[in-house]
Design an enzyme around this catalytic site. Structure first.
Site, PDB file in Angstrom:
ATOM      1  N   ARG A   1      21.377  21.736 -19.122  1.00  0.00           N
ATOM      2  CA  ARG A   1      20.134  21.185 -18.578  1.00  0.00           C
ATOM      3  C   ARG A   1      18.932  22.032 -19.012  1.00  0.00           C
ATOM      4  O   ARG A   1      18.976  23.236 -18.988  1.00  0.00           O
ATOM      5  CB  ARG A   1      20.206  21.119 -17.056  1.00  0.00           C
TER       6      ARG A   1
ATOM      7  N   CYS B   1      13.530  28.203 -15.413  1.00  0.00           N
ATOM      8  CA  CYS B   1      12.520  29.124 -14.898  1.00  0.00           C
ATOM      9  C   CYS B   1      11.326  29.263 -15.831  1.00  0.00           C
ATOM     10  O   CYS B   1      10.228  28.830 -15.505  1.00  0.00           O
ATOM     11  CB  CYS B   1      13.148  30.506 -14.661  1.00  0.00           C
TER      12      CYS B   1
END
Length: 462
Positions: A367, A296
């Protein structure tokens, strides 16, 4: 009237949301398709994309509406979930998938009429929006659409994307008309991995739609599962802009702290001391420096920046914050190497224990973590790395970054320790290894109180 042998009756047409006299509108759709806005319990829900966002959404709906479908194009991902295996560590309790059907077969979407799209919206090598996953999802969902369906996007995007980009792709794939045959909604995700206090049900849900009746459907469906309440945004574009702003704001505040940390390093000041002192003022915002990874904060600002540039507005502050935060991996690596040289005499050949490599504490997701970037620079400089992370899947660490994870027992003969991601228990593990040979601690986030550092051990932190 008769149409293909099916009965029809007067009623609202989705193409005429503002029509003043609904009794005068004759709907030419089959009667079965006329039930356009039933109660939430009558909706058949499908969630597309079973990453850390989609899985949380699907599980929440399934608890309230058993039979909810969780769809992912990755058959291996679906098979793993069916076996109770989730590399992100979300499946921690018994019965975690109760009531949820799982599938990777697009044909299983055809029986549903409330589609929630929660697929990744990353950036490409040029730091531009990469909409390839959303493009595939639009095609897959579009082929499953039937008159009366509602499609809700949860992925973070730039303002205008849902109506200007997603809507036309759904129309082409479905052969239907948006606003008449199906409608769009937007409900931005607010999932915070590893945060047990702010789960899907505990965070107020923003909803938006292209007309009031669709907004009512979203409120009925989401309101049935979200305990914190619903906020009805005035438009889809407002909700899209609000979501990306949430992450841009945090990115800029962290960038300010990172810039402060670099200044403090030159001044010989401890950034934590400066922040603790400033925090005595009632309106000081408690942000801290650090590596900005994840899906994000390090990605979404580029979506707003891209839209701004397309409109002829130069997003100087947004991109400046990104530049500061993207440069922190190199700064941390340089700082570690310099301190190894000054304390140990040489960085090359130094045996460095590394604790934590995930993108944030107490999550298994590797990730978009920035820690591997730091480790790559250290390894290139000849530092011997001994890496331990009790949460990250060792196979994933090896595949993505060529890192071999070792058990805690293998943290022996260390010249220094790098507490990169303080999962629960790792700060205590670091303290237990300090002393004798291990005379240097790199505490990236300041997880260990300085008073607890043994005498003779040098501490470095941002």
């Amino acid at each position: 009237q008769e149409e293909e042998g099916k009965e029809t009756e007067p009623g609202w047409s989705p193409a005429l949301p503002g029509e003043a006299n609904p009794a005068s509108v004759v709907c030419t759709l089959p009667l079965a398709s006329l039930r356009l806005y039933p109660a939430a319990s009558m909706r058949r829900i499908a969630v597309i994309g079973l990453g850390y966002v989609g899985l949380a959404v699907a599980r929440a709906f399934a608890r309230r509406f058993p039979g909810t479908l969780g769809f992912d194009r990755d058959a291996a991902r679906v098979a793993g979930l069916r076996s109770g295996v989730d590399p992100t560590g979300a499946l921690t309790e018994a019965g975690a998938l109760a009531g949820l059907r799982l599938s990777s077969a697009p044909r299983d979407l055809a029986e549903h009429d409330f589609f929630v799209i929660a697929v990744p919206t990353p950036i490409d090598a040029a730091q531009q929006p990469d909409l390839s996953a959303l493009e595939e999802a639009a095609t897959t969902v579009g082929r499953a659409l039937r008159p009366g369906a509602v499609v809700v996007l949860e992925s973070t995007v730039y303002p205008g994307l849902s109506e200007e980009w997603l809507g036309p792709r759904l129309e082409r794939a479905a052969g239907l008309v948006r606003g008449r045959d199906f409608t769009l909604g937007y409900s931005p995700e607010r999932i915070n991995p590893g945060d047990l206090a702010h789960g899907f049900e505990q965070v107020k849900k923003v909803i938006a739609a292209e007309d009031e009746r669709t907004l009512d459907v979203l409120e009925a469906c989401y309101g049935a599962v979200v305990e914190a309440g619903i906020h009805r945004a005035p438009s889809i574009r407002v909700a899209e802009a609000a979501k990306v702003l949430e992450n841009v704001q945090r990115d800029l505040n962290v960038a300010l702290m990172n810039e402060l940390a670099r200044i403090c390093a030159r001044l010989g000041l401890d950034t934590n001391d400066v922040l603790a002192t400033a925090a005595t003022k009632w309106n000081f915002l408690p942000f801290r420096p650090g590596l900005v990874g994840g899906h994000c904060i390090g990605v979404d600002p580029y979506y707003l920046a891209a839209k701004a540039q397309a409109l002829g507005v130069e997003p100087r502050m947004i991109l400046a914050g990104r530049a500061v935060n993207d440069g922190m991996s190199a700064f941390v690596a340089e700082s570690v190497l310099a301190r190894l040289e000054s304390v140990l005499g040489s960085a090359r050949g130094a045996r460095l224990g590394v604790l934590g490599i995930a993108f944030k504490p107490d999550v298994a997701d590797l990730r978009n973590s920035r820690v591997p970037d730091v480790l790559a620079a250290l390894r290139a400089a000849g530092v011997e790395l001994v890496v331990h992370d009790p949460r990250v899947d060792p196979g994933l660490a090896a595949r993505l970054h060529g890192l071999e994870l070792v058990p805690a027992a293998a943290l022996t003969g260390l010249d220094a320790l790098f507490l990169a991601v303080p999962h629960r228990g790792l700060a205590e593990l670091a303290l237990a290894h300090l002393g004798e040979r291990t005379r240097l601690l790199f505490d990236l986030s300041g997880a260990v109180e300085r008073a607890r550092i043994p005498t003779g051990v040098t501490l470095w932190r941002l």
